[in-house]
Design a protein around this motif. Sequence first.
Motif, PDB file in Angstrom:
ATOM      1  N   GLU A  96       0.818  -1.217   0.000  1.00 27.67           N
ATOM      2  CA  GLU A  96       0.000   0.000   0.000  1.00 27.67           C
ATOM      3  C   GLU A  96       0.852   1.267   0.000  1.00 27.67           C
ATOM      4  OE1 GLU A  96      -3.436   0.344   2.498  1.00 27.67           O
ATOM      5  OE2 GLU A  96      -4.162  -1.631   1.892  1.00 27.67           O
ATOM      6  N   ARG A 131       2.085   1.813  -3.520  1.00 29.85           N
ATOM      7  CA  ARG A 131       1.101   2.429  -4.407  1.00 29.85           C
ATOM      8  C   ARG A 131       1.014   3.930  -4.169  1.00 29.85           C
ATOM      9  NH1 ARG A 131       0.582   2.831  -8.457  1.00 29.85           N
ATOM     10  NH2 ARG A 131      -1.490   3.666  -8.637  1.00 29.85           N
ATOM     11  N   GLN A 188       0.242   4.979 -13.486  1.00 32.91           N
ATOM     12  CA  GLN A 188      -1.045   4.291 -13.499  1.00 32.91           C
ATOM     13  C   GLN A 188      -1.025   3.213 -14.573  1.00 32.91           C
ATOM     14  OE1 GLN A 188      -3.485   4.450 -11.353  1.00 32.91           O
ATOM     15  NE2 GLN A 188      -2.739   6.207 -10.199  1.00 32.91           N
ATOM     16  N   GLU A 200     -14.843   7.706  -8.063  1.00 32.83           N
ATOM     17  CA  GLU A 200     -14.225   7.016  -6.940  1.00 32.83           C
ATOM     18  C   GLU A 200     -12.723   7.290  -6.855  1.00 32.83           C
ATOM     19  OE1 GLU A 200     -14.281   2.768  -7.135  1.00 32.83           O
ATOM     20  OE2 GLU A 200     -14.339   2.604  -4.959  1.00 32.83           O
ATOM     21  N   GLY A 201     -12.067   7.260  -8.021  1.00 27.98           N
ATOM     22  CA  GLY A 201     -10.630   7.511  -8.037  1.00 27.98           C
ATOM     23  C   GLY A 201     -10.311   8.883  -7.459  1.00 27.98           C
ATOM     24  N   LEU A 232     -12.149  10.559  -5.388  1.00 25.59           N
ATOM     25  CA  LEU A 232     -12.465  10.522  -3.959  1.00 25.59           C
ATOM     26  C   LEU A 232     -11.300   9.923  -3.178  1.00 25.59           C
ATOM     27  CD1 LEU A 232     -14.905  11.201  -2.185  1.00 25.59           C
ATOM     28  CD2 LEU A 232     -15.586   8.826  -2.354  1.00 25.59           C
ATOM     29  N   ILE A 233     -10.756   8.834  -3.711  1.00 21.19           N
ATOM     30  CA  ILE A 233      -9.615   8.192  -3.047  1.00 21.19           C
ATOM     31  C   ILE A 233      -8.438   9.157  -2.987  1.00 21.19           C
ATOM     32  CG2 ILE A 233      -7.895   6.352  -3.291  1.00 21.19           C
ATOM     33  CD1 ILE A 233     -10.165   4.671  -4.569  1.00 21.19           C
ATOM     34  N   HIS A 234      -8.305   9.962  -4.046  1.00 20.91           N
ATOM     35  CA  HIS A 234      -7.177  10.891  -4.077  1.00 20.91           C
ATOM     36  C   HIS A 234      -7.531  12.236  -3.461  1.00 20.91           C
ATOM     37  CE1 HIS A 234      -4.137   8.592  -6.424  1.00 20.91           C
ATOM     38  NE2 HIS A 234      -5.192   7.821  -6.489  1.00 20.91           N
ATOM     39  N   ARG A 269     -10.496   6.851 -16.576  1.00 23.17           N
ATOM     40  CA  ARG A 269     -10.431   6.553 -15.151  1.00 23.17           C
ATOM     41  C   ARG A 269      -9.049   6.841 -14.574  1.00 23.17           C
ATOM     42  NH1 ARG A 269     -11.381   0.568 -12.672  1.00 23.17           N
ATOM     43  NH2 ARG A 269     -12.026   1.202 -10.594  1.00 23.17           N
ATOM     44  N   LEU A 318      -6.587  10.769 -12.397  1.00 22.13           N
ATOM     45  CA  LEU A 318      -5.673  10.799 -11.254  1.00 22.13           C
ATOM     46  C   LEU A 318      -4.385  11.544 -11.581  1.00 22.13           C
ATOM     47  CD1 LEU A 318      -6.215   7.081 -10.227  1.00 22.13           C
ATOM     48  CD2 LEU A 318      -7.500   9.094  -9.537  1.00 22.13           C
ATOM     49  N   ILE A 372      -5.638   1.860  -8.500  1.00 23.27           N
ATOM     50  CA  ILE A 372      -5.852   3.301  -8.338  1.00 23.27           C
ATOM     51  C   ILE A 372      -5.771   3.723  -6.874  1.00 23.27           C
ATOM     52  CG2 ILE A 372      -7.230   3.527 -10.457  1.00 23.27           C
ATOM     53  CD1 ILE A 372      -9.690   3.814  -8.631  1.00 23.27           C
ATOM     54  N   GLY A 373      -5.372   2.794  -6.013  1.00 22.91           N
ATOM     55  CA  GLY A 373      -5.061   3.169  -4.637  1.00 22.91           C
ATOM     56  C   GLY A 373      -6.186   2.987  -3.632  1.00 22.91           C
ATOM     57  N   ARG A 425     -12.632  -0.073   1.628  1.00 17.35           N
ATOM     58  CA  ARG A 425     -13.409   0.377   0.468  1.00 17.35           C
ATOM     59  C   ARG A 425     -13.661  -0.792  -0.485  1.00 17.35           C
ATOM     60  NH1 ARG A 425     -14.745   4.561  -2.916  1.00 17.35           N
ATOM     61  NH2 ARG A 425     -14.402   6.026  -1.245  1.00 17.35           N
TER      62      ARG A 425
END
Lengths: 336, 280
Positions: free
Chosen positions: A87, A90, A97, A119-120, A122-124, A169, A173, B177-178, B183
């Motif tokens: 993790e 990443r 990507q 979602e991507g 949001l994660i970022h 997608r 990012l 994508i992390g 999640r």
Amino acid sequence: MSPVPILAVRDLSVRLGGRKGFLQRTILPVQAVKQVSLDLRAGEILSLVGESGCGKTTLGRTILGLQRESAGEILLEGRTVSGLAPEAARRARSIVQYAHQDAGAALDPWWSIGRTLEEGLLIHGVRNASERRDRVAAMLQAVGLDATSARRYPHEFSGGQLRRLALARILLLQPRVLILDEPTSGLDMSVQATVLNLLLELRERFALTYLFISHDLSVVERLSDRVAIMYLGRIVESGPAKQVFAQPTHPYTRTLLAAAPRLTGRRASGPSLVRGDPPNPTLVLPGCAFFDRCPVAMPVCQEAPPRLEPVAPGHDVACYGAFIEQTASIGAKRRA
Amino acid sequence: MIHILRKLSRDLPAMLGLGIVLFVLVLAILGPLLAPYPEDAAASHLTRRLRPPSAAYPFGTDNLGRDIFSRVILGARGALSIALTVVSTAMLIGVPLGLIAGYRGGWVSEGIMRVTDVVLAIPQLVLALALAQLMSPSLESAMLALSLTYWPFFTRIVYAETRRLSASLFVDALRGIGAGTSRIVFLHILPNALSPVIVRATIGLGFTILVAAVLGFLGMGATPPAPDWGLAIAESRTYLPRAWWYATFPGLAILITVMGFNLLGDGLRDIVDPRIRRSR
């Protein structure tokens, strides 16, 4: 040409699987990637070519951070980003990507496209919902899709549209390096062409660098600046695309190019065709991995794996035969 | 959702099942309003014991002179609330365990799945009887016993689905994508694994009603004077075969309700899992 490559891989090795356990069958690990070194300069397109199972995808996934390296180093813009837990890796490599080969299966079938794309973001850390929506709509347009696609679900799209979605997608990012795994496989010729044109267009627009994984030589020849040929986890030849295609030096590259179907020109013929299958990847052979399929094998090839050596500026080959030929031709010139 | 309903509407047995389930649901909610003698849940009228079916008492009366028709209607609420409590408790235990075992792997997964296998290997009714016997016989202990024996079914299903989904490409892409583990597990794997769980739960509701009736019959479930269907059959034994209506109508209620849930569950399964779809 910037002095520091945007992505550098040094002596990277990856071991896959392998299990030794109580009451369980012991499974030998596979050395999928062996001491691979690569430099990716900002803005260029480097193609990674090889037959199925040669470790192309594993190398891509390792660079991305989904697969842990077992040895070697990965540098992004000069910073070391290897040796981290998955993790953390990443997070450190978010400028890289990856676009999956099967773009449709890479989307959650229960989520609408808009939700998946958001979602991507949001994660970022993009908290503002209307900002997310706007960016998704803009990106859908950038990859040539209608903004109303956001309300639809993955099964409602065609193969070419799914590739566009996959690109949208990851582009959201704001990556700088894209690893494209077979971006044109399974598409018909006209759709392939539009996807490739889109890739070139996006590279200009977002200042991207591509690591292009493919076994489609015609696409590679047309698209890439440099090519690296992989065989059983090792890079056996690398160099500028034009030069490698014009003067393939490694016997494997030659057979690969000769086996590619062409509309015009010569047909693949007799001695240059690859015989047999690649050896079992769990076996560790001391010499050159291509030995038992090589048309020009010599006794020395069985002793130690050949190292990549330059045959011309920027063009490296890992084959004893290539240098013997070269020294022979130099010697012949001297004598003359 | 609309798509599922449309498919379901073409499946006659499943529609019959859905009809029965909705009917039982209405009985359960409006029972005291629909029953002609709602006070017969507890009251007794010794002057009109064991009357055969008539216009005033469509299903006859029982050994305490209570209207069986009313008691069958009033019993729906008990049967359904037992079934819902048991199945949702079992899901609450089984689904998270299945998610953990499926996503984590290693000895955690092995441990959970071996315990699941052991519980699964013991016949449910036997374990429920043993547990109900250990605690005092009451409705609560019967429900607890049934919950504690039904969760492994959910763990098995969720485990298999999670295994399949966590190896799937879209989960890989999410890691790419992390996306974090929680999640991925709760927003992506769980919804994708849910349809077989719903199917199993529907069949489980019918099954639980049946087992609860058996426990009631054996005196391990509901206690008198509750209008429980299984209990009514148990009480009727001394008056058989003369008072045939006493056992027949509660029995029919159990039969039809269980059949309704099973038909609906089978229909849902056919939609969700095309591999075992009946050919027609």
